[in-house]
Design a protein around this motif. Sequence first.
Motif, PDB file in Angstrom:
ATOM      1  N   ILE A 129     -41.690  24.988  31.652  1.00  0.00           N
ATOM      2  CA  ILE A 129     -41.497  26.462  30.867  1.00  0.00           C
ATOM      3  C   ILE A 129     -43.072  27.088  31.620  1.00  0.00           C
ATOM      4  N   TRP A 154     -42.088  31.019  31.392  1.00  0.00           N
ATOM      5  CA  TRP A 154     -41.246  31.329  30.407  1.00  0.00           C
ATOM      6  C   TRP A 154     -42.083  30.897  28.998  1.00  0.00           C
ATOM      7  N   THR A 212     -41.917  33.935  25.478  1.00  0.00           N
ATOM      8  CA  THR A 212     -40.674  34.452  25.970  1.00  0.00           C
ATOM      9  C   THR A 212     -39.341  33.453  25.130  1.00  0.00           C
ATOM     10  N   TRP A 239     -36.533  32.840  27.087  1.00  0.00           N
ATOM     11  CA  TRP A 239     -35.954  31.751  27.797  1.00  0.00           C
ATOM     12  C   TRP A 239     -36.791  30.478  27.484  1.00  0.00           C
ATOM     13  N   ALA A 240     -37.503  30.527  26.856  1.00  0.00           N
ATOM     14  CA  ALA A 240     -38.085  29.309  26.363  1.00  0.00           C
ATOM     15  C   ALA A 240     -37.690  28.371  25.303  1.00  0.00           C
TER      16      ALA A 240
END
Length: 280
Positions: free
Chosen positions: A132, A137, A140, A142-143
Amino acid sequence: MSKLNISKYLANLFLWALCITWIIPVIFGISTSFRTQSEIVQSGFRLFPAEWRLENYVTILGNTSTAPIMRWLFNSVFIASLHTFLVIVVISLTGYGYARMKFKGRDTLFFTLLGISFFPGVVNIIPSYKIIDIFGWVNTSWAMIIPGLAGMGNIFLVRQFLKGIPHELDESARVDGAGDFRIYASIILPLIKPVLIVCGLFSFVGSWNDFLWPVIVYTDVDKMPITAGLLLLQDIYGNYRMIGQLMGSAIIAIIPTLLLFAFAQKYFIQSINLNSGIKG
């Protein structure tokens, strides 16, 4: 009284006892969030408050700087919803590949990955965080959204469900000139809707309730999901003078999942039977 009636009576009695055991703490938690602080610290047990007050919720919702709980709630809804949608896309395609497409080492690869999935998830925390971090990420959404999309448990359910759908449907479509993606989109996807509903519900709740991972990957208060935010609230409201606010925050956090199960209960009960596919 017949043995069948006795067994049914005992089963109902056990279920009612289990229901009461689970629901009383929930009711007490909800009622505590409406109590005044003076009533909370009083000795003795009272299931419902003497007077229902909204001060705790006014304090919670009014704190938009150090504890923006509505922002955390929105973050969790966005993360869990997008994660669930992508899970359904990934596991439906992957399950179709493992159940319908023929390639060398298919079963060996599937059962190898299935065996690896039995390792505790905590052993992957450090390498997952490194990945990550490399992608940038951290802090964020997306993590939280990307990891876990291809859960082998969900893929296994889809694969097993597909085994109950006759191959003659695929063969008929191929005779008419359909390719793999057309067969997947037009024939398979509508038929596996029940198992996708089950996997989607579990994925949403799992993403919503995830605690350890968001605590690790988030340090920005405004970007936290609700679970990481609740840990922060323990420092803000976690003293004996703010128990009502802390309990109110926890109640707000569980409202979306309660609403989800309330509206999706019918579909969940219908689709929990994984043998409901078409049989040849």
